[in-house]
Design a protein around this motif. Sequence first.
Motif, PDB file in Angstrom:
ATOM      1  N   TYR A   1       0.829  -1.213   0.000  1.00 31.52           N
ATOM      2  CA  TYR A   1       0.000   0.000   0.000  1.00 31.52           C
ATOM      3  C   TYR A   1       0.861   1.260   0.000  1.00 31.52           C
ATOM      4  N   LEU A   2       1.913   1.273   0.807  1.00 33.18           N
ATOM      5  CA  LEU A   2       2.810   2.434   0.835  1.00 33.18           C
ATOM      6  C   LEU A   2       3.516   2.616  -0.506  1.00 33.18           C
ATOM      7  N   LEU A   3       3.884   1.508  -1.145  1.00 34.59           N
ATOM      8  CA  LEU A   3       4.557   1.598  -2.438  1.00 34.59           C
ATOM      9  C   LEU A   3       3.652   2.203  -3.504  1.00 34.59           C
ATOM     10  N   VAL A   4       2.398   1.757  -3.526  1.00 33.08           N
ATOM     11  CA  VAL A   4       1.471   2.276  -4.530  1.00 33.08           C
ATOM     12  C   VAL A   4       1.113   3.732  -4.246  1.00 33.08           C
ATOM     13  N   THR A   5       0.965   4.086  -2.972  1.00 37.49           N
ATOM     14  CA  THR A   5       0.560   5.442  -2.617  1.00 37.49           C
ATOM     15  C   THR A   5       1.665   6.464  -2.855  1.00 37.49           C
ATOM     16  N   PHE A   6       2.892   6.104  -2.473  1.00 39.14           N
ATOM     17  CA  PHE A   6       4.003   7.053  -2.556  1.00 39.14           C
ATOM     18  C   PHE A   6       4.998   6.682  -3.663  1.00 39.14           C
ATOM     19  N   GLY A   7       4.542   5.946  -4.655  1.00 44.87           N
ATOM     20  CA  GLY A   7       5.422   5.575  -5.751  1.00 44.87           C
ATOM     21  C   GLY A   7       5.781   6.764  -6.617  1.00 44.87           C
ATOM     22  N   PRO A   8       6.848   6.676  -7.387  1.00 47.97           N
ATOM     23  CA  PRO A   8       7.256   7.787  -8.264  1.00 47.97           C
ATOM     24  C   PRO A   8       6.236   8.024  -9.363  1.00 47.97           C
ATOM     25  N   ASN A   9       6.134   9.280  -9.790  1.00 46.62           N
ATOM     26  CA  ASN A   9       5.158   9.678 -10.805  1.00 46.62           C
ATOM     27  C   ASN A   9       5.809  10.105 -12.121  1.00 46.62           C
ATOM     28  N   SER A  10       7.030   9.701 -12.343  1.00 44.35           N
ATOM     29  CA  SER A  10       7.706  10.080 -13.591  1.00 44.35           C
ATOM     30  C   SER A  10       7.150   9.258 -14.747  1.00 44.35           C
ATOM     31  N   HIS A  11       6.665   9.956 -15.769  1.00 42.90           N
ATOM     32  CA  HIS A  11       6.082   9.293 -16.933  1.00 42.90           C
ATOM     33  C   HIS A  11       6.602   9.967 -18.201  1.00 42.90           C
ATOM     34  N   GLU A  12       7.035   9.179 -19.118  1.00 42.69           N
ATOM     35  CA  GLU A  12       7.413   9.678 -20.440  1.00 42.69           C
ATOM     36  C   GLU A  12       7.141   8.580 -21.454  1.00 42.69           C
ATOM     37  N   LYS A  13       6.913   8.974 -22.685  1.00 40.97           N
ATOM     38  CA  LYS A  13       6.649   7.990 -23.722  1.00 40.97           C
ATOM     39  C   LYS A  13       7.933   7.236 -24.057  1.00 40.97           C
TER      40      LYS A  13
END
Length: 408
Positions: A151-163
Amino acid sequence: MEGGNSPSLQLQQLPLATAAVSVQPHTDSFSYKENLIGALLAIFGHLVSSIALNLQKYSHIRLAGSKDPRAYFRTKTWWSGLLLLVLGELGVFSSYAFAPLSLIVPLSAVSVVASAIIGIIFIKEKWKPKEFLRRYVLSFVGCGLAVVGTYLLVTFGPNSHEKMTAENITRHLVSWPFLLYVLVEIIVFCLLLYFYKERNANYIVIILLLVALLGSMTVVTVKAVAGMMLVSIQGTLQLDSPIFYIMLVCMVATAVYQATFLAQASQLYDSAQISSIGYILSTTAAISAGATFYLDFMGEDVLHICMFALGCLVAFLGVFLITRNRKKPVPFEPYISMDAMPGMQNMHDKGIAVQPELKASFSYGALENNDSMPEIYTPATLPIVQEQHGPKGVSAPPYRVLEHTKKE
């Protein structure tokens, strides 16, 4: 003029600022949705893979006494497990195309939790009431910790997204942080391989470190291949780029060598140790590779990074508790081992010969007459006496058995 132009400049800049503010929440929402899709696909894939492996294990258990070693090929249970295993691996593979690498890799703890629960319920592993507190309570605590860590991993996971376009992957591939990381990894891998092959250092940490280093390159290439396939499906073809096939070849090669080292580790050590230590080392190496190649934690604040690290530690502890109390199989030995009796020589003790040297008295079998051994383990000797003939041609027995006393 400056005073007259300032209101118009402010009016021209206001829509741009408003547009910038309105785009940011949309981007965050889109990133969160991608993270959620990737996490759900990974959890689904690991859960289905665990069910599939337990189905195949159940098929093998039912046909354990069969004379045909391949009788499970004719059972629906085994083939159902195989199909579910393929479905689960496809789910895990697809998850890399949506969420960051550092978020997907630690979610493999779901398979350990599912295997622990299914092993008790579905396989019906036997346990005694007095062993329940010692074995299964810690396992359930480990499951709870693994769920909290997930749960902690999904909640505070990184949000870096690129194609995952060919241009972006090539740019990451030649960046100096990743080149430095690859150089350090190659040096460490060569040193570990030297100690493992030349020095016969068959320690579980060394073997699983080799697996973890190969696995970090595997997940990097898996994300590149899956991401380029997703971009191609969305309309921008990436499969005609050479970097796609380079990543595909690297993915297959590292996965094959990784499976080879895992097979060697399974022959030397228990599967519970391999599961716990391998999960910790592989997850750490994969997160490091994702942070250097894809820059997963770029722009993240300190709080999110610390909570993500806390989630990893909690998941590590949960997996360790689950695998720590797993019942170890006892191998069947149809003979009596020589080291079962104290004071006896063992044929496996660093090359010590079992057969003793010839001395003044004969010993029975491979037992040696040693004065330092206790009296109960001292073998009886047969002293040789000369043959004596009686007066009437009746010969005496060629030997006589002497009774030993403690003084003798």
